[in-house]
Design an enzyme around this catalytic site. Structure first.
Site, short mmCIF file in Angstrom:
data_model
loop_
_atom_site.label_atom_id
_atom_site.label_comp_id
_atom_site.label_asym_id
_atom_site.label_seq_id
_atom_site.Cartn_x
_atom_site.Cartn_y
_atom_site.Cartn_z
N ASN A 142 44.16 52.06 44.48
CA ASN A 142 45.11 50.98 44.78
C ASN A 142 44.96 50.43 46.20
OD1 ASN A 142 46.01 51.69 42.24
ND2 ASN A 142 48.17 51.55 42.76
N VAL B 65 45.67 38.23 39.70
CA VAL B 65 45.09 37.16 38.89
C VAL B 65 46.23 36.42 38.20
CG1 VAL B 65 43.45 36.56 37.09
CG2 VAL B 65 43.07 38.62 38.45
N HIS C 222 35.77 47.83 39.84
CA HIS C 222 36.91 48.53 39.27
C HIS C 222 37.91 47.53 38.69
CE1 HIS C 222 39.24 52.37 39.16
NE2 HIS C 222 40.25 51.51 39.06
N ASN D 183 34.36 50.21 35.37
CA ASN D 183 35.48 51.14 35.23
C ASN D 183 36.29 50.85 33.99
OD1 ASN D 183 37.34 53.27 36.49
ND2 ASN D 183 38.75 51.60 36.05
N GLU D 184 36.35 51.82 33.09
CA GLU D 184 37.22 51.80 31.91
C GLU D 184 37.10 50.52 31.09
OE1 GLU D 184 41.21 52.82 33.12
OE2 GLU D 184 40.63 54.86 33.69
N GLU E 206 38.36 60.27 37.27
CA GLU E 206 39.80 60.27 37.50
C GLU E 206 40.45 61.36 36.65
OE1 GLU E 206 41.72 56.53 36.76
OE2 GLU E 206 40.15 55.36 37.76
N TRP F 104 42.83 61.49 40.97
CA TRP F 104 43.33 60.13 41.15
C TRP F 104 44.53 60.12 42.08
CZ3 TRP F 104 41.95 55.35 41.01
CH2 TRP F 104 42.91 54.34 41.06
#
Length: 515
Positions: A173, A180, A258, A303-304, A436, A478
């Site tokens: 973070n 966005v 990310h 990422n993910e 994570e 994380w």
């Protein structure tokens, strides 16, 4: 601490008859409120290029507001209040190489009985860092490709390399903070509530016992030319500055793309070329900028990645397209030459899910030998680790089996899941990163319930960390910087002080590190 002093407006009302000399109609004065008072100190602030926090004091006998742009690089922690309040003004790290100024307007009252005071906020220009020494002989833009350079790059396998990394921590973070709205990207390092990252913070993480740091990064909010996805030079420099904080502590560092607004979360054939084109453009720039860094710096492609809003099983189309993203990433980095020919690269399973990794992940082909690592994440069981509403669980594991535990995701699942990663990846020559993991601290609980939760969470973190290491997996905790209820923070992001010593001890103990 903010202190509010409320003033009681005393209204004086008196009606009287005014008789004019010309015998005109009588006039009656309306009730008049007390005059508005407003004071602000100071009325000018000066920030260094690194950004940070400063405070202004607002005093008024009325409600007041602060006007500012939602996409501004400087923001107050509150936008309206009443009475006397200290307001924290937060400035992002500058991404421009010239001084910049913004004006905040504090207003109290309205119409004729209104007062405005302007606060001028100025930030110094970012001083350019030395560019990587891999440009062409004319000193222009860095060459797209340079001859391979194995200096500073260990000649060991990805599995052997991963075992040097022991245990890691996420700078969550912060550098991936992005907003966005209607397709417009904005935001910056402090826009998700964390302060500017400092050397002091990273020093504290290293001193605590971590030798690996994962730095999630967003890039789309710093694109200065959409036609070629050109990343702002100052943003590359800022990411490099934070990377150097860790390298100065001789840590291993992972940087990635990310989430970044979710533009990769459309793994469909119709979107495949467009996403791969952007992915290639971004990684080409990132790889060239960091090309001269030694092997302590790793790149992770994404990422993910998953279908936005859908966490169920992927389709064949989904995994094929997502696997293509991994291949594009590897090809792009290797094509820049230099040390990137030998750099250790991290590719992710679909949604970083362990079962999906085992069932669907196809490791990219790679011109380098034994230089790839696979990444998965682990937040099982969800109702213990992440869920914050509904029927969440406060305890975990065999020692708490008679208490508030989930019906699945206990020690046997941890052992099975990590064992699958060892069999299918480690034993096949690929390093594995647990990018994570963790569980929220439910500090809002009270009494025995809180005590039991803290002990169960400690047991969980120690068990998962230990099980990962036993299976040759690098565990990276994380940390989102939030130390309140349902937070993950181990460290105060401002001071670097440890805020959750119980969790820190559990992680280090699981990694076999005494501190």
């Amino acid at each position: 601490m903010k202190q509010l002093i409320f003033f009681i407006s005393l209204l004086f009302a008196s009606s009287f008859l005014v008789t004019a000399c010309d015998d005109s109609d009588n006039n009656v004065d309306t009730e008049r409120a007390e005059d508005i008072t407003l004071e602000v100190q100071p009325v000018s602030l000066n920030f260094a290029a690194e950004g940070g926090e400063q405070t202004i004091s607002v005093s008024s006998n009325s409600n007041w507001t602060i006007s500012f742009s939602s996409d501004s690089w400087v923001k107050p922690d509150i936008s309206a209040s009443k009475g006397n309040v200290d307001v924290k003004i937060v400035a992002e790290a500058s991404d421009v190489e010239e001084e910049r100024t913004v004006v905040l307007t504090i207003s109290a009252g309205k119409d004729d009985n209104r007062k405005d005071i302007e606060v001028t906020v100025t930030q110094a220009a970012r001083i350019p860092f030395d560019e990587p020494e891999n440009g062409n002989e004319n000193g222009d833009e860095p060459a797209e490709y340079i001859e391979p350079d194995a200096s500073g790059m260990r000649d060991i396998t990805a599995v052997e390399f991963s075992q040097l990394m022991t245990v890691g921590w996420n700078l969550g973070n912060s550098l991936e903070a992005i907003n966005v709205v209607d397709g417009v990207y904005s935001g910056g390092e402090t826009s998700w509530g964390n302060p500017v990252v400092t050397q002091q913070l990273i020093d504290s993480v290293a001193e605590a016992g971590f030798n690996t740091i994962r730095i999630p990064v967003s890039w789309s909010h710093k694109i200065v030319d959409e036609t070629n996805y050109k990343i702002s030079d100052s943003w590359l420099q800022r990411v490099g500055e934070v990377v150097n904080y860790a390298l100065d502590n001789d840590m291993f560092v992972i940087i990635n793309i990310h989430w970044d607004g979710g533009w990769m979360n459309h793994p469909f054939y119709d979107n495949q070329d467009e996403i791969n084109n952007k992915l290639k453009a971004l990684w080409k720039q990132i790889a060239i900028y960091f090309r001269d860094y030694d092997d302590r710096l790793l790149f992770a492609g994404s990422n993910e990645v998953h279908v936005e809003g859908n966490y169920g099983d992927p389709s064949t189309e989904n995994v094929e397209v997502q696997n293509s993203f991994n291949q594009t990433f590897v090809n792009t980095v290797r094509a820049t030459g230099g040390r990137n020919v030998y750099r250790y690269l991290v590719v992710q399973a679909y949604n970083t899910n362990i079962s999906y990794a085992v069932n669907y992940m196809v490791m990219p082909s790679d011109e380098a030998t034994n230089r790839l690592l696979a990444e998965v994440h682990f937040y099982d069981p969800y109702d213990f680790t992440l869920q914050t509403d509904g029927n969440y669980k406060t305890q975990w594991g065999e020692p708490f089996s008679g208490g508030d535990v989930s019906s699945w995701g206990q020690e046997d699942w941890v052992d099975e899941a990590f064992g699958m990663m060892k069999t299918n990846f480690v034993d096949e020559g690929y390093g594995v990163i647990l990018g994570e993991y963790g569980a929220v601290l439910r500090s809002g609980l009270t009494g025995d319930e809180l005590t039991q939760h803290i002990e169960a969470r400690k047991y969980y973190l120690e068990y998962v960390t230990s099980a990962a290491i036993e299976n040759y997996i690098v565990p990276i905790y994380w940390d989102n910087g939030y130390a309140g209820n349902n937070g993950f923070a181990l460290f105060d992001r401002q001071s670097g002080e440890v805020v959750d010593p119980v969790a820190l001890e559990a992680i280090l103990s699981g990694a076999g590190i005494s501190n």
